[in-house]
Enzyme design. Structure first.
Site, PDB file in Angstrom:
ATOM      1  CB  CYS A 226       8.534 -25.608  33.333  1.00 26.62           C
ATOM      2  SG  CYS A 226       7.959 -25.831  35.024  1.00 26.62           S
ATOM      3  CB  ALA A 227      13.751 -24.717  30.213  1.00 29.36           C
ATOM      4  N   GLY A 230      13.129 -24.314  25.451  1.00 25.52           N
ATOM      5  CA  GLY A 230      13.973 -23.164  25.774  1.00 25.52           C
ATOM      6  C   GLY A 230      13.602 -21.862  25.102  1.00 25.52           C
ATOM      7  N   GLY A 231      12.424 -21.787  24.499  1.00 26.53           N
ATOM      8  CA  GLY A 231      12.038 -20.553  23.812  1.00 26.53           C
ATOM      9  C   GLY A 231      12.011 -19.343  24.725  1.00 26.53           C
ATOM     10  CE  LYS A 232       6.374 -18.585  27.623  1.00 24.72           C
ATOM     11  NZ  LYS A 232       6.117 -19.769  26.747  1.00 24.72           N
ATOM     12  CG  ASP A 248      11.517 -29.613  31.182  1.00 22.91           C
ATOM     13  OD1 ASP A 248      10.821 -28.647  30.822  1.00 22.91           O
ATOM     14  OD2 ASP A 248      11.074 -30.779  31.271  1.00 22.91           O
ATOM     15  CB  CYS A 341       0.168 -21.919  26.362  1.00 27.49           C
ATOM     16  SG  CYS A 341       0.369 -23.712  26.409  1.00 27.49           S
TER      17      CYS A 341
END
Length: 387
Positions: A226-227, A230-232, A248, A341
């Site tokens: 679940c990009a 793309g931060g992670k 995604d 989150c």
């Protein structure tokens, strides 16, 4: 614009938001129609609007109603501001306070005082226990600005020095070895060479700590299922030489990822859903699932007031489905990481229990909740191992 004119502008924008307009759209529309407003004016008005959204129920109680004017009266009153000096009616200032307005408000109580929706308050307390009130209080205020140092191209000391050239003051944060908290001139970041060359990325410290907790293989294949933006994906790629894949359900969310990856000198393979089985199996699959966002309401406070029981039920059903869909993509002996989150138990530990109940042989290796008491946003991560 004068301070009073900025307040009037915030009142008008808040009226649109209370009528159902998304906050970002209302702010953008106002800015397009207010060519006279400079960048400092727009920033100040945005801050007013988001400060209200973080404290909407207490502002409404103190201000007497949930109109834009009532909400701003509540915000300024709680901040100890002299309203008569701003509500003058002169120029573009708000009209003077009426005697009736001065007597409308009352001290907020219970869920209103903590700015948690009343329907959600029991679940909030159940999920956070003794920390419930303190976490809610933190969520009423603006979040710190954090950066992630890209270890592929730099280190913490060098990044701090590069940022300092532009007057950006950043200090290491204990949540993650790659985390920097920006304490001065955060609005300069996106124009700084450190950011433009991929030396640093904007990313919450707890989000970085979550990545640190993952069992990243030194080689092999890693999938960010679940990009999103793309931060992670980039954070994981900076810590391993494994081949990185990003997916995604809505590929449009990843539209900026190739450019961000190039800037960070990182290779990422973008996968559509139909391509996943052909690229797998993967040694690690991360499912950073859609959620209530309750851990990051300091940054996106509008979500706090738009969340309903029905929406929460929908998102928990989606989370469970994502885990079921991702599990077959994991190689034998590989790891499946589930993250949100959120600080709500129904999205976190309850999902862990449900997954284990439906997947015999899988084991739970790690389960951790990061709350805003630790300095960053609220995040949850659990790591399952496939038999």
């Amino acid at each position: 614009m004068t301070p009073a004119a900025r307040i009037q502008a915030a009142i008008e924008i808040l009226d649109q938001i209370t009528d159902g307009e998304p906050a970002e759209k209302a702010l953008t529309t106002w800015a397009r129609n207010a060519r006279f407003a400079g960048s400092k004016d727009r920033a100040a008005i945005r801050d007013h609007v988001f400060d209200v959204l973080r404290q909407r129920s207490s502002c409404a109680a103190v201000g007497g109603d949930d109109s834009g004017r009532g909400l701003m009266i509540g915000l300024l009153t709680q901040a100890g501001v002299d309203l008569d000096s701003l509500f003058t009616g002169e120029g573009h200032a708000p009209l003077p306070m009426t005697e009736a307005e001065k007597g409308y408000g009352h001290a907020p109580e219970g869920a209103d005082a903590l700015d948690i929706p009343e329907w959600l308050f029991p679940l909030w307390q159940q999920s956070l226990g003794d920390d419930a009130a303190e976490v809610a209080a933190i969520q009423r205020h603006r979040a710190p600005v954090f950066l992630r140092v890209n270890l592929r191209t730099s280190d913490v000391e060098a990044a701090v020095a590069t940022l300092a050239v532009d007057g950006i003051v950043a200090v290491p944060h204990p949540l993650s070895p790659t985390a920097l908290e920006v304490t001065e001139n955060a609005r300069r970041i996106k124009q700084s060479p450190a950011y433009l060359t991929g030396q640093v990325e904007l990313q919450d410290a707890a989000s970085q700590a979550l990545v640190d907790a993952l069992p990243l293989p030194k080689q092999g294949k890693v999938l960010d299922y679940c990009a999103g933006g793309g931060g992670k994906t980039l954070a994981m790629a900076a810590l391993t030489r494994a081949t990185m894949f990003a997916h995604d359900a809505n590929p449009q969310r990843m539209k900026d990822l190739p450019d961000r990856a190039d800037r960070a000198e990182i290779a990422v393979r973008i996968c559509r859903t139909t391509e996943l089985r052909g690229q797998g199996p993967f040694d690690l699959v991360l499912c950073d699932a859609p959620c209530s966002g309750s851990g990051s309401w300091r940054r996106a406070p509008e979500g706090k007031w738009r969340l309903t029981q029905a929406l929460l039920d929908d998102v928990t059903a989606l989370q469970a489905q994502i885990l079921r869909d991702a599990a077959p993509l994991v190689a034998a002996g590989g790891a499946l990481a589930y993250a949100t989150c959120s600080v709500l138990e129904v999205e976190n530990h309850a999902q862990v229990e449900a997954f284990l109940a439906g997947h015999p042989g899988w084991t739970l290796e790690t389960e951790r909740l990061f709350t805003p008491l630790m300095g960053g946003d609220g995040f949850f991560v659990a790591v399952f191992r496939k038999p």
